[in-house]
Scaffold this motif. Structure first.
Motif, short mmCIF file in Angstrom:
data_model
loop_
_atom_site.label_atom_id
_atom_site.label_comp_id
_atom_site.label_asym_id
_atom_site.label_seq_id
_atom_site.Cartn_x
_atom_site.Cartn_y
_atom_site.Cartn_z
N ALA A 247 6.36 5.59 -2.12
CA ALA A 247 6.38 4.45 -0.99
C ALA A 247 5.05 3.89 -1.18
CB ALA A 247 6.80 5.09 0.54
N VAL A 248 4.22 4.12 -2.07
CA VAL A 248 2.71 3.61 -2.17
C VAL A 248 2.62 2.91 -3.37
CG1 VAL A 248 0.49 4.20 -2.15
CG2 VAL A 248 1.91 5.52 -0.66
N VAL A 249 3.18 3.45 -4.53
CA VAL A 249 2.92 2.95 -5.69
C VAL A 249 3.35 1.32 -5.90
CG1 VAL A 249 3.13 5.15 -7.05
CG2 VAL A 249 5.22 3.60 -6.62
N PRO A 250 2.79 0.52 -6.86
CA PRO A 250 2.87 -0.83 -6.95
C PRO A 250 4.46 -1.00 -7.44
CG PRO A 250 0.91 -0.11 -8.16
CD PRO A 250 1.51 1.20 -7.69
N SER A 251 5.07 -2.03 -7.58
CA SER A 251 6.29 -2.24 -7.89
C SER A 251 6.70 -2.52 -9.30
CB SER A 251 7.03 -3.48 -7.08
OG SER A 251 6.86 -3.23 -5.76
N GLY A 252 5.59 -3.01 -10.23
CA GLY A 252 6.00 -3.39 -11.60
C GLY A 252 5.11 -4.42 -11.89
N ARG A 253 4.80 -4.77 -13.42
CA ARG A 253 4.10 -5.95 -13.62
C ARG A 253 4.56 -7.12 -13.05
NH1 ARG A 253 4.42 -3.11 -19.03
NH2 ARG A 253 2.46 -1.33 -19.02
N GLY A 254 5.85 -7.27 -13.16
CA GLY A 254 6.29 -8.64 -12.53
C GLY A 254 6.15 -8.99 -11.12
N SER A 255 5.73 -7.88 -10.32
CA SER A 255 5.41 -8.05 -8.90
C SER A 255 4.36 -8.66 -8.67
CB SER A 255 5.63 -6.92 -8.10
OG SER A 255 5.21 -6.97 -7.02
N PRO A 256 3.90 -9.58 -7.56
CA PRO A 256 2.70 -9.89 -7.14
C PRO A 256 1.62 -8.83 -6.81
CG PRO A 256 4.45 -11.17 -6.09
CD PRO A 256 5.09 -9.98 -6.88
N ARG A 257 2.07 -7.62 -6.54
CA ARG A 257 1.32 -6.50 -6.25
C ARG A 257 1.47 -5.43 -7.24
NH1 ARG A 257 1.68 -4.70 -0.22
NH2 ARG A 257 -0.48 -3.97 -0.86
#
Length: 318
Positions: A132-142
């Motif tokens: 619930a902390v990690v980034p979502s993936g390279r395609g995500s803004p974050r």
């Protein structure tokens, strides 16, 4: 047998689970009276360890089901602390919305309603996940990784996860949404809520069966390809393999329960490493297992955790 009034009492949901069983044991060793919940107290295949733990102190095993509102009323009644550990986990679900995300949120709120009704619970400690902390993936803004340091203010992009459905997206979304639902409920009902987000959890626990993190961490020794895939998936998700010993996690949960100043979220991580570094370590320590060390992966990144809130250093996996 009645509990003396001066004894602190805690409820731990999901006592036949890996983390919950270790937490029950540690609370008993610290002199707590404990109530723990399982779906079927008569199932000795899953619950025999709880009978053995009763030798350590006052332990009640009660029936409760996350899907049944009010079923936790008896478990939290009279308790000073409630540790919410039980949650549905189904990484292979083909319908995460119905089989994981919805039940996780509803189950968390069901327990919190019982806590609000009890009137004795000083603090609720919610076990979430570093997912619930990690980034979502390279395609995500974050979600570009890029050497960012993630902390308790970091959240995955749920819209990105739902739209793109990367591996384990349902698990990540369930943890995010149950956390946020719990925070809203706690604020509305004046409940002191603290959330702990453990990394990949390893180590011995009383529960007879373990799932996901332990088989994954042992996969380099066992040769289980499916479990190794989970470990490599965690590395891809986190940009490394953040790990915490289950006893350290339990100590952290009890600490944030008892420490009046505790608030918000806490990442619980003792070590950041990689699959390659783990393989090299195990090959050196257990040469008889012929651990494969010729694995693809980046340079090892190993850091010991410092004191206080622990950031997870995310390396760019590209």
């Amino acid at each position: 047998m009645p509990v003396p009034g001066a004894v602190r009492m805690a409820c731990v949901t999901g006592g036949n689970g890996y983390i919950a069983s270790a937490l029950v044991k540690m609370l008993l060793e610290k002199g707590y009276a404990v109530k723990t919940t399982v779906r079927d107290p008569g199932d000795m295949e899953k619950n025999s360890h709880l009978k053995r733990l009763q030798a350590l102190g006052h332990l009640e095993v009660l029936r409760a089901d996350l899907d049944e509102e009010g079923s936790f009323d008896e478990a939290v009644a009279g308790c000073h602390y409630a540790f919410l550990v039980a949650a549905p986990v189904n990484l292979a679900s083909e319908n995460p919305e119905e089989e994981q995300i919805g039940p996780a949120v509803r189950g968390t709120l069901n327990v919190l309603r019982s806590c609000a009704k009890a009137g004795t619970v000083k603090r609720v400690i919610l076990t979430s996940s570093a997912a619930a902390v990690v980034p979502s993936g390279r395609g995500s803004p974050r979600g570009d990784g890029g050497g960012r340091v993630l902390d308790e203010e970091t959240w995955p992009d749920v819209h990105y996860l739902v739209a793109n459905k990367p591996v384990t997206w349902g698990y990540c979304v369930s943890k995010v949404l149950l956390e946020k639902a719990a925070c809203r409920f706690a604020e509305e009902h004046g409940i002191s809520l603290v959330t702990v987000c453990p990394a990949v959890t390893v180590g011995a626990a009383p529960a007879p069966k373990v799932h996901i993190s332990v088989p994954a961490s042992l996969s380099l020794l066992s040769g289980d390809e499916a479990s190794l895939g989970v470990l490599k998936g965690a590395e891809a998700l986190f940009g490394g393999v953040p790990m915490v010993d289950v006893d350290d996690l339990c100590r952290a949960e009890i600490f944030v329960a008892e420490k009046e100043a505790s608030s918000g979220r806490y990442i619980c991580c003792g070590l950041n490493t990689t699959v390659v570094e783990l393989a090299r370590f195990l090959a050196h320590k257990y040469p008889q297992y012929n651990v494969e060390t010729n694995l693809s992966g980046g340079a090892p990144v190993v850091r010991e955790a410092g004191q206080g809130r622990v950031p997870v250093q995310v390396q760019d996996p590209r």
